[in-house]
Scaffold this motif. Structure first.
Motif, PDB file in Angstrom:
ATOM      1  N   TYR A  48       0.811  -1.226   0.000  1.00 39.20           N
ATOM      2  CA  TYR A  48       0.000   0.000   0.000  1.00 39.20           C
ATOM      3  C   TYR A  48       0.843   1.273   0.000  1.00 39.20           C
ATOM      4  CZ  TYR A  48      -3.143  -3.569   1.743  1.00 39.20           C
ATOM      5  OH  TYR A  48      -3.846  -4.722   1.907  1.00 39.20           O
ATOM      6  N   LYS A  49       2.166   1.127   0.179  1.00 39.76           N
ATOM      7  CA  LYS A  49       2.981   2.333   0.358  1.00 39.76           C
ATOM      8  C   LYS A  49       3.009   3.175  -0.927  1.00 39.76           C
ATOM      9  CE  LYS A  49       7.382   0.492  -1.056  1.00 39.76           C
ATOM     10  NZ  LYS A  49       8.776   0.217  -0.783  1.00 39.76           N
ATOM     11  N   ALA A  54       6.762   5.891   4.987  1.00 46.69           N
ATOM     12  CA  ALA A  54       7.138   6.732   6.129  1.00 46.69           C
ATOM     13  C   ALA A  54       5.918   7.046   6.988  1.00 46.69           C
ATOM     14  CB  ALA A  54       7.724   8.049   5.602  1.00 46.69           C
ATOM     15  N   ARG A 114       6.510  -4.404  15.134  1.00 51.19           N
ATOM     16  CA  ARG A 114       5.869  -5.254  14.103  1.00 51.19           C
ATOM     17  C   ARG A 114       5.555  -4.447  12.852  1.00 51.19           C
ATOM     18  NH1 ARG A 114       0.830  -7.982  15.645  1.00 51.19           N
ATOM     19  NH2 ARG A 114       1.070  -8.919  13.591  1.00 51.19           N
ATOM     20  N   ALA A 115       5.230  -3.170  13.016  1.00 50.06           N
ATOM     21  CA  ALA A 115       4.928  -2.342  11.837  1.00 50.06           C
ATOM     22  C   ALA A 115       6.157  -2.189  10.945  1.00 50.06           C
ATOM     23  CB  ALA A 115       4.409  -0.976  12.276  1.00 50.06           C
TER      24      ALA A 115
HETATM   25  P1  ATP Z   1       5.720   8.554   1.501  1.00 50.65           P
HETATM   26  O1  ATP Z   1       6.998   7.828   1.714  1.00 50.65           O
HETATM   27  O2  ATP Z   1       5.687   9.276   0.230  1.00 50.65           O
HETATM   28  O3  ATP Z   1       5.347   9.337   2.717  1.00 50.65           O
HETATM   29  P2  ATP Z   1       4.521   6.155   2.008  1.00 50.65           P
HETATM   30  O4  ATP Z   1       5.363   5.286   1.164  1.00 50.65           O
HETATM   31  O5  ATP Z   1       4.828   6.457   3.411  1.00 50.65           O
HETATM   32  O6  ATP Z   1       4.510   7.498   1.309  1.00 50.65           O
HETATM   33  P3  ATP Z   1       1.813   5.694   2.728  1.00 50.65           P
HETATM   34  O7  ATP Z   1       1.036   6.599   1.861  1.00 50.65           O
HETATM   35  O8  ATP Z   1       2.086   6.103   4.117  1.00 50.65           O
HETATM   36  O9  ATP Z   1       3.131   5.395   1.943  1.00 50.65           O
HETATM   37  O10 ATP Z   1       1.111   4.269   2.707  1.00 50.65           O
HETATM   38  C1  ATP Z   1       1.529   3.160   3.497  1.00 50.65           C
HETATM   39  C2  ATP Z   1       0.287   2.562   4.180  1.00 50.65           C
HETATM   40  O11 ATP Z   1       0.605   1.270   4.682  1.00 50.65           O
HETATM   41  C3  ATP Z   1      -0.165   3.384   5.361  1.00 50.65           C
HETATM   42  O12 ATP Z   1      -1.571   3.392   5.383  1.00 50.65           O
HETATM   43  C4  ATP Z   1       0.350   2.621   6.577  1.00 50.65           C
HETATM   44  O13 ATP Z   1      -0.457   2.777   7.720  1.00 50.65           O
HETATM   45  C5  ATP Z   1       0.318   1.203   6.067  1.00 50.65           C
HETATM   46  N1  ATP Z   1       1.344   0.367   6.683  1.00 50.65           N
HETATM   47  C6  ATP Z   1       2.577   0.756   7.050  1.00 50.65           C
HETATM   48  N2  ATP Z   1       3.253  -0.297   7.598  1.00 50.65           N
HETATM   49  C7  ATP Z   1       2.427  -1.348   7.576  1.00 50.65           C
HETATM   50  C8  ATP Z   1       2.546  -2.705   8.025  1.00 50.65           C
HETATM   51  N3  ATP Z   1       3.656  -3.148   8.570  1.00 50.65           N
HETATM   52  N4  ATP Z   1       1.485  -3.514   7.835  1.00 50.65           N
HETATM   53  C9  ATP Z   1       0.356  -3.056   7.251  1.00 50.65           C
HETATM   54  N5  ATP Z   1       0.189  -1.795   6.817  1.00 50.65           N
HETATM   55  C10 ATP Z   1       1.202  -0.942   6.982  1.00 50.65           C
END
Ligand code: ATP
Length: 418
Positions: A48-49, A54, A114-115
């Motif tokens: 989903y990132k 971050a 864990r995250a």
């Molecule tokens: P940027 O780097 O440009 O800030 P991003 O790569 O951080 O973007 P997000 O838009 O934050 O990406 O999307 C990541 C999503 O995945 C968020 O909703 C976050 O809560 C979720 N997430 C992060 N870590 C985990 C995990 N270990 N398990 C499940 N979901 C997660």
């Protein structure tokens, strides 16, 4: 009050770090930050990132405790104004921790780790939020609550290892245009501050690597082991005007994502440190990627040095069966994507045909022995010979241009390099 934020951005603009930078300015009248703002990188394999997975958190000490509700409204208002709600994959989350208990700290220390290392469900974040009555706001499918709670958790529990990143942001009118940065000044800043800063430039590949190419508000980010070091490098860089800058404390470059495990325990979408023995000569596949297979107690895994890892592939190509290695990286599609490798022992021996009359004897067929082409003598078996290798045991890493955010560079390892 600890404020955690995540998932506000899209590929076409914005960045949660920028939203936090703006929020920090808005919060100045209400109090002081107890520590640096936290920039937390979560599991790098989460599908989903948007980019670097971050999440952000700050811990603010109020001038007046009665401002707590006003501050929550301000945070919510800022997220609602700035987050890119139109993007399908943007599901913002905000978490406010006001009164912590030991049991909350215990739960969060596990959840936050864990995250970074595991794959979580939105339900798990919501369970902790409700168990400890933590104020929060989630939007759309509320996935952002996972990252927001994890970042807040690190603000509460502390980071076992951390580095710093100074992020400089562009003036809004420049967003989307080519970044104007004087390359000479960047190489000079690196020369003056490395190894206290790293990954500003990639010397071997003659590139500047500290500036993104995406249309987001970030001009560049300088990584280092102290605020002083990143500020010193910043002062040496000449560029287009900087709208604002923030020094974040971060789990970047700490290897926090890596789990020490046996090859048979490996799961998809997690990152590991594995030990094994090379079982086949490495192969080069289409695209210039190098694959090497290692095994431990009868279970094996393929490890890949992909094309973007450039010169690192030379090392992997030199491996041969029998070499003992420790590999570091994320597992996707049953393949470990190499970030680093430690070669513990090189197999210096090879079974070869015996030599006779200054020449190698010829095989007479499977299990038929070997014959000298000149004098006709026969030998039953091959002989073990010591061979030359073109690599040495030791630690090798991908170049800065291929470094992942969480990956710990060798400059951060102490002398024993374990
Ligand atoms: P940027 O780097 O440009 O800030 P991003 O790569 O951080 O973007 P997000 O838009 O934050 O990406 O999307 C990541 C999503 O995945 C968020 O909703 C976050 O809560 C979720 N997430 C992060 N870590 C985990 C995990 N270990 N398990 C499940 N979901 C997660």
């Amino acid at each position: 009050m600890i404020i955690g934020l995540d998932d506000t951005d899209s590929r076409d603009g914005m960045c949660t770090t920028y939203l936090m930078a703006v929020l920090i300015s808005k919060l100045i009248p209400y109090g002081k930050l107890k520590d640096y703002p936290l920039l937390i990188r979560l599991n790098p394999n989460i599908k989903y990132k948007t980019r670097g997975n971050a999440a952000l958190a700050i811990d603010i000490e109020f001038n007046d405790r009665n401002d707590s509700e006003k501050v929550k409204e301000l945070v919510i208002d800022t997220v609602e104004r700035m987050a890119v709600f139109s993007e399908e994959n943007t599901n913002p989350g905000i978490v406010f921790i006001e009164n912590s208990t030991q049991s909350m700290t215990n739960d969060l220390s596990v959840f936050s780790m864990r995250a970074v290392q595991d794959v979580l469900e939105i339900r798990e974040a919501k369970e902790i939020l409700s168990r400890h009555d933590i104020a929060h706001k989630g939007y759309k499918n509320e996935r952002g609550l996972i990252g927001a709670l994890a970042a807040a958790g690190f603000a509460l529990c502390g980071l076992p290892d951390y580095t710093y990143e100074l992020i400089a942001y562009r003036e809004q009118k420049s967003w989307g245009s080519l970044r104007e940065i004087d390359p000479g000044s960047v190489f000079a800043a690196d020369a003056a501050t490395h190894p206290d800063t790293w990954d500003t430039v990639d010397i071997e590949n003659e590139r500047i690597v500290f500036a993104p190419h995406s249309p987001d508000p970030i001009l560049f980010g300088i990584r280092g082991n102290s605020e002083e070091a990143v500020r010193r490098a910043f002062s040496l860089i000449r560029s287009e005007p900087v709208e604002r800058h923030v020094v974040f404390k971060t789990n970047q470059n700490t290897d926090m994502h890596l789990i020490r495990a046996k090859i048979q325990e490996v799961k998809e979408d997690r990152s590991y440190i594995l030990e094994g023995v090379v079982i086949k000569p490495p192969k080069t596949i289409t695209g210039g990627h190098i694959i090497v297979e290692i095994s431990e107690n009868g279970t094996s895994i393929e490890c890949a040095a992909f094309e973007p890892t450039k010169g690192f592939r030379r090392i992997i190509r030199e491996l041969r069966a029998g070499d003992e290695v420790k590999v570091f990286g994320s597992v996707k599609d049953r393949t470990l994507n190499l970030e680093k490798i430690r070669i513990d022992r090189l197999n210096m021996q090879e079974l070869r045909n015996p030599v006779c009359c200054d020449k190698r004897m010829k095989s007479m067929g499977k299990e038929q022995g070997y014959r000298c082409g000149k004098c006709g003598s026969i030998r039953k078996e091959q002989v073990i010979e010591t061979i030359q290798r073109n690599i040495l045991p030791g630690f090798y890493e991908v170049p800065p241009c291929a470094r992942r955010h969480l990956s710990k560079p060798l400059v951060r390892f102490s002398k024993e390099l374990n």
